[in-house]
Design a protein around this motif. Structure first.
Motif, mmCIF file in Angstrom:
data_model
loop_
_atom_site.group_PDB
_atom_site.id
_atom_site.type_symbol
_atom_site.label_atom_id
_atom_site.label_comp_id
_atom_site.label_asym_id
_atom_site.label_seq_id
_atom_site.Cartn_x
_atom_site.Cartn_y
_atom_site.Cartn_z
ATOM 1 N N ALA A 22 -89.260 -60.016 -21.436
ATOM 2 C CA ALA A 22 -88.536 -58.755 -21.250
ATOM 3 C C ALA A 22 -88.674 -57.868 -22.481
ATOM 4 N N ILE A 23 -88.541 -58.450 -23.645
ATOM 5 C CA ILE A 23 -88.645 -57.655 -24.878
ATOM 6 C C ILE A 23 -90.058 -57.109 -25.050
ATOM 7 N N THR A 24 -91.049 -57.968 -24.889
ATOM 8 C CA THR A 24 -92.414 -57.533 -25.188
ATOM 9 C C THR A 24 -93.046 -56.726 -24.065
ATOM 10 N N TYR A 25 -92.741 -57.028 -22.808
ATOM 11 C CA TYR A 25 -93.364 -56.294 -21.710
ATOM 12 C C TYR A 25 -92.600 -55.023 -21.373
ATOM 13 N N LEU A 26 -91.288 -55.128 -21.275
ATOM 14 C CA LEU A 26 -90.499 -53.969 -20.870
ATOM 15 C C LEU A 26 -90.179 -53.041 -22.034
ATOM 16 N N GLY A 27 -90.110 -53.580 -23.245
ATOM 17 C CA GLY A 27 -89.697 -52.766 -24.377
ATOM 18 C C GLY A 27 -90.821 -52.252 -25.252
ATOM 19 N N PHE A 28 -91.704 -53.133 -25.673
ATOM 20 C CA PHE A 28 -92.697 -52.773 -26.680
ATOM 21 C C PHE A 28 -94.120 -53.107 -26.244
ATOM 22 N N TYR A 29 -94.466 -52.856 -25.000
ATOM 23 C CA TYR A 29 -95.779 -53.246 -24.503
ATOM 24 C C TYR A 29 -96.908 -52.462 -25.177
ATOM 25 N N ASP A 30 -96.638 -51.243 -25.597
ATOM 26 C CA ASP A 30 -97.684 -50.444 -26.253
ATOM 27 C C ASP A 30 -98.162 -51.083 -27.553
ATOM 28 N N THR A 31 -97.248 -51.643 -28.324
ATOM 29 C CA THR A 31 -97.633 -52.234 -29.605
ATOM 30 C C THR A 31 -97.806 -53.750 -29.528
ATOM 31 N N LEU A 32 -97.074 -54.426 -28.647
ATOM 32 C CA LEU A 32 -97.148 -55.884 -28.545
ATOM 33 C C LEU A 32 -97.801 -56.320 -27.238
ATOM 34 N N TRP A 33 -98.853 -55.634 -26.807
ATOM 35 C CA TRP A 33 -99.503 -55.931 -25.534
ATOM 36 C C TRP A 33 -100.077 -57.343 -25.488
ATOM 37 N N PHE A 34 -100.436 -57.910 -26.630
ATOM 38 C CA PHE A 34 -101.068 -59.223 -26.669
ATOM 39 C C PHE A 34 -100.079 -60.361 -26.451
ATOM 40 N N PHE A 35 -98.791 -60.128 -26.705
ATOM 41 C CA PHE A 35 -97.822 -61.218 -26.630
ATOM 42 C C PHE A 35 -97.601 -61.716 -25.197
ATOM 43 N N PRO A 36 -97.419 -60.836 -24.191
ATOM 44 C CA PRO A 36 -97.316 -61.362 -22.821
ATOM 45 C C PRO A 36 -98.583 -62.091 -22.371
ATOM 46 N N TRP A 37 -99.749 -61.615 -22.818
ATOM 47 C CA TRP A 37 -100.993 -62.312 -22.499
ATOM 48 C C TRP A 37 -101.006 -63.705 -23.133
ATOM 49 N N PHE A 38 -100.593 -63.776 -24.393
ATOM 50 C CA PHE A 38 -100.531 -65.065 -25.079
ATOM 51 C C PHE A 38 -99.572 -66.006 -24.360
ATOM 52 N N MET A 39 -98.408 -65.496 -23.956
ATOM 53 C CA MET A 39 -97.433 -66.332 -23.253
ATOM 54 C C MET A 39 -97.986 -66.797 -21.906
ATOM 55 N N GLY A 40 -98.677 -65.915 -21.191
ATOM 56 C CA GLY A 40 -99.265 -66.306 -19.914
ATOM 57 C C GLY A 40 -100.268 -67.434 -20.070
ATOM 58 N N PHE A 41 -101.166 -67.308 -21.062
ATOM 59 C CA PHE A 41 -102.150 -68.365 -21.299
ATOM 60 C C PHE A 41 -101.481 -69.649 -21.799
ATOM 61 N N ALA A 42 -100.447 -69.517 -22.630
ATOM 62 C CA ALA A 42 -99.758 -70.701 -23.147
ATOM 63 C C ALA A 42 -99.018 -71.436 -22.024
ATOM 64 N N ILE A 43 -98.356 -70.697 -21.143
ATOM 65 C CA ILE A 43 -97.630 -71.326 -20.035
ATOM 66 C C ILE A 43 -98.621 -71.941 -19.046
ATOM 67 N N PHE A 44 -99.723 -71.249 -18.784
ATOM 68 C CA PHE A 44 -100.766 -71.808 -17.927
ATOM 69 C C PHE A 44 -101.321 -73.098 -18.547
ATOM 70 N N GLY A 45 -101.576 -73.076 -19.840
ATOM 71 C CA GLY A 45 -102.063 -74.276 -20.529
ATOM 72 C C GLY A 45 -101.058 -75.404 -20.515
ATOM 73 N N ALA A 46 -99.777 -75.060 -20.606
ATOM 74 C CA ALA A 46 -98.737 -76.089 -20.531
ATOM 75 C C ALA A 46 -98.703 -76.709 -19.138
#
Length: 128
Positions: free
Chosen positions: A86-110
């Motif tokens: 919510a913080i990174t996608y809804l709030g700061f996606y312009d500057t932290l665009w890589f964080f939701p991608w990192f979380m998606g790959f990390a959760i997929f890897g988990a």
């Protein structure tokens, strides 16, 4: 459905939502994570109950180690992931665009490996 399968599906849906820029799917996933974390009505548990898998045939669990909090680690994991998305996608996606991608790959890897570093950290912090 196991929690491992749940993480595999969740990670896949996060990556699909980010790749195809489906904002409504991302908002739904964030809301679902918050709902499951707040109510502890987790999709894997509900599906296991629906399939009729009960713990009556299993052996009793050994004594649980003492924990600092009476809060389940899976529940805390869902709240943490929902909050960070919510913080990174809804709030700061312009500057932290890589964080939701990192979380998606990390959760997929988990989901693929069965090892989730955030869940291990939450258990180490004292959740059961």
């Amino acid at each position: 459905m196991s929690d491992r399968t749940y993480r595999l599906i969740l990670g896949s849906l996060l990556l699909v939502s980010l790749y195809f820029e489906i904002g409504y799917l991302m908002i739904f996933l964030i809301g679902m994570l918050f709902f499951e974390g707040a109510t502890n009505l987790r999709l894997p548990l509900l599906l296991r109950k629906r399939q009729g898998a009960s713990g009556a045939n299993s052996t009793p669990a050994p004594d649980q180690p003492k924990t600092r909090f009476g809060f389940e680690a899976e529940r805390a994991w869902r709240l943490i992931v929902g909050l960070m998305l919510a913080i990174t996608y809804l709030g700061f996606y312009d500057t932290l665009w890589f964080f939701p991608w990192f979380m998606g790959f990390a959760i997929f890897g988990a989901g693929v490996s069965g090892v989730c570093p955030v869940l291990i950290g939450v258990k180490w912090a004292g959740c059961r």
